[in-house]
Enzyme design. Structure first.
Site, PDB file in Angstrom:
ATOM      1  N   SER A  18       0.845  -1.188   0.000  1.00  0.00           N
ATOM      2  CA  SER A  18       0.000   0.000   0.000  1.00  0.00           C
ATOM      3  C   SER A  18       0.881   1.238   0.000  1.00  0.00           C
ATOM      4  O   SER A  18       1.989   1.225   0.552  1.00  0.00           O
ATOM      5  CB  SER A  18      -0.910   0.015   1.233  1.00  0.00           C
ATOM      6  OG  SER A  18      -1.537   1.271   1.386  1.00  0.00           O
ATOM      7  N   SER A  19       0.392   2.315  -0.590  1.00  0.00           N
ATOM      8  CA  SER A  19       1.157   3.560  -0.598  1.00  0.00           C
ATOM      9  C   SER A  19       1.287   4.162   0.793  1.00  0.00           C
ATOM     10  O   SER A  19       2.125   5.045   1.013  1.00  0.00           O
ATOM     11  CB  SER A  19       0.512   4.573  -1.548  1.00  0.00           C
ATOM     12  OG  SER A  19      -0.816   4.861  -1.151  1.00  0.00           O
ATOM     13  N   CYS A  20       0.489   3.675   1.758  1.00  0.00           N
ATOM     14  CA  CYS A  20       0.576   4.218   3.118  1.00  0.00           C
ATOM     15  C   CYS A  20       1.858   3.783   3.824  1.00  0.00           C
ATOM     16  O   CYS A  20       2.139   4.248   4.933  1.00  0.00           O
ATOM     17  CB  CYS A  20      -0.638   3.805   3.940  1.00  0.00           C
ATOM     18  SG  CYS A  20      -0.630   2.079   4.453  1.00  0.00           S
ATOM     19  N   LYS A  75       2.421  -4.031   6.685  1.00  0.00           N
ATOM     20  CA  LYS A  75       2.714  -4.095   5.252  1.00  0.00           C
ATOM     21  C   LYS A  75       4.210  -3.958   4.987  1.00  0.00           C
ATOM     22  O   LYS A  75       4.779  -4.669   4.146  1.00  0.00           O
ATOM     23  CB  LYS A  75       1.927  -3.005   4.509  1.00  0.00           C
ATOM     24  CG  LYS A  75       0.442  -3.286   4.397  1.00  0.00           C
ATOM     25  CD  LYS A  75       0.192  -4.459   3.464  1.00  0.00           C
ATOM     26  CE  LYS A  75      -1.264  -4.722   3.220  1.00  0.00           C
ATOM     27  NZ  LYS A  75      -1.504  -5.848   2.295  1.00  0.00           N
ATOM     28  N   HIS A  93     -13.094   3.040   2.631  1.00  0.00           N
ATOM     29  CA  HIS A  93     -12.274   4.052   1.994  1.00  0.00           C
ATOM     30  C   HIS A  93     -13.167   5.160   1.453  1.00  0.00           C
ATOM     31  O   HIS A  93     -14.388   5.040   1.408  1.00  0.00           O
ATOM     32  CB  HIS A  93     -11.435   3.429   0.877  1.00  0.00           C
ATOM     33  CG  HIS A  93     -10.352   2.543   1.386  1.00  0.00           C
ATOM     34  ND1 HIS A  93     -10.229   1.224   1.021  1.00  0.00           N
ATOM     35  CD2 HIS A  93      -9.337   2.776   2.260  1.00  0.00           C
ATOM     36  CE1 HIS A  93      -9.186   0.681   1.626  1.00  0.00           C
ATOM     37  NE2 HIS A  93      -8.634   1.595   2.386  1.00  0.00           N
ATOM     38  N   TYR A 144      -1.386  -0.642  10.362  1.00  0.00           N
ATOM     39  CA  TYR A 144      -1.533  -1.290   9.057  1.00  0.00           C
ATOM     40  C   TYR A 144      -0.255  -1.148   8.241  1.00  0.00           C
ATOM     41  O   TYR A 144       0.230  -2.109   7.639  1.00  0.00           O
ATOM     42  CB  TYR A 144      -2.714  -0.650   8.326  1.00  0.00           C
ATOM     43  CG  TYR A 144      -2.943  -1.128   6.927  1.00  0.00           C
ATOM     44  CD1 TYR A 144      -3.592  -2.329   6.669  1.00  0.00           C
ATOM     45  CD2 TYR A 144      -2.536  -0.367   5.836  1.00  0.00           C
ATOM     46  CE1 TYR A 144      -3.820  -2.770   5.378  1.00  0.00           C
ATOM     47  CE2 TYR A 144      -2.760  -0.791   4.533  1.00  0.00           C
ATOM     48  CZ  TYR A 144      -3.401  -1.984   4.307  1.00  0.00           C
ATOM     49  OH  TYR A 144      -3.627  -2.409   3.015  1.00  0.00           O
TER      50      TYR A 144
END
Length: 357
Positions: free
Chosen positions: A128-130, A161, A200, A157
């Site tokens: 994920s880009s997070c 990841k 989201h 989260y």
């Protein structure tokens, strides 16, 4: 984790990343019922892959290491796309950080370890880009991973990841495994979860505005200031990137996957209102968090392999809303069917879409 992991690890310097996945090869799609997994299945089938395997959660709990290893022992896939995970918006991440961290870490490490143990040739992990620092220079490149502090609203989260991304990278570097991680930007499309306060941004706004339209509400409350910018990608475009990387390594351990276009949350809400046909007022609740102000990925690596996003935001939103309406109608029809069965005294039959080898 050390002894448990070491028991499943191979200690040869293999070069599995050079192996190619044929269309006859068995591919395991983990999380096939979710937003990304269902899109990956559609795209694999469209590309001519027919030997696909997957399992519903009732039959395979990816948080359980023994169940995961038993499944891999039976299925013996040559390719894996790891789409499964616990996902949600800002509210869900803030209220359940333990679950978001622990469950995603368990699922990821279990599947990665099993894929190594059973000699999977190609493994695609969805990150994920997070995972990138909250103050990353824009656009964000892959080498900015672990260069600063994370966004606190979804830190649990993100840490899970990151651990799985680095595990895949370590297996690739130390043992030559064909493991690649994709870092998608904010995704949307058919198959998403529609819950007002835990989804989201796009499914949450679609749900709120449709309910407001049907009930005649004069206004809708939206989280934050509406000022943050978001890069959005239609999920089938990400699925195409997964299939590309499954077939062609490209030499990169981590690949960003983004559309390259940004839209403010305020403008996005207006676009969604237009698609839904809601003409009330949008109120912005600034007591709610905005999250990061901007998050634009640099996707030059994946573009160098020939991938391009194909779905404009206007088209993707219409397709997503159409899917949402169809799901509402199917749900209503199922409820009417249950009421008819209960009225006639018939027992209900439950079918499970469970394809396990």
């Amino acid at each position: 984790m050390g002894s448990m992991w070491m028991a499943g690890l191979r200690f040869e310097n293999r070069r599995d990343r050079d192996a190619m996945i044929a269309k006859e090869s068995r591919i395991f799609v983990a999380g096939h019922q979710g937003l990304v997994g269902s899109a990956v299945l559609r795209t694999l089938r469209g590309a001519g892959f027919r030997n696909l395997c997957y399992s519903v959660r009732a039959s395979l709990d990816l948080r359980n290491r023994e169940e995961v290893f038993r499944y891999f022992d039976r299925a013996r896939p040559k390719g894996v796309v790891m789409c499964a995970g616990r996902v949600g918006g800002i509210g869900a991440n803030q209220s359940s950080p333990v679950e978001f961290m622990a469950e995603n870490l368990a699922m990821g490490t279990n599947v990665i370890e099993a894929a190594d143990h059973y000699d999977v040739d190609r493994f695609v992990y969805l990150g994920s880009s997070c995972i990138y620092p909250r103050r990353s220079p824009q656009p964000i490149t892959e080498d900015q991973l672990l260069s600063g502090r994370l966004e606190p609203t979804n830190e649990g989260y993100a840490i899970a990841k990151i651990a799985c991304v680095k595990l895949c990278e370590s297996l690739r570097l130390q043992y030559g495994k064909g493991f690649v991680s994709l870092m998608p930007t904010n995704l949307y499309g058919p198959g998403d979860r529609y819950e007002a306060d835990s989804s989201h941004v796009i499914p949450a706004l679609l749900l709120k505005m449709l309910l407001a339209k049907r009930s005649g509400q004069e206004s809708v409350s939206c989280w934050g200031s509406g000022q943050p910018l978001r890069e959005l990608l239609y999920v089938d475009d990400l699925a195409a990137a997964c299939v590309l990387v499954l077939q062609h390594d490209g030499g990169f351990p981590i690949l960003n996957v983004g559309s390259g276009e940004e839209v403010s949350i305020h403008e996005l809400a207006e676009k969604i209102a237009d698609v839904v046909g809601y003409y009330g007022k949008l109120n912005w609740d600034q007591s709610k968090p905005d999250g990061v102000k901007r998050k634009l990925l640099c996707s030059e690596r994946i573009r160098s392999l020939g991938w391009r996003p194909r779905t404009p935001l206007s088209v993707g939103l219409k397709k997503t809303f159409q899917d949402f309406q169809e799901r509402i109608e199917r749900s209503a029809e199922m409820e009417r069917g249950r009421e008819r069965q209960q009225g006639s005294g018939q027992s209900r039959l439950v079918k499970s879409d469970d394809r396990v080898v």
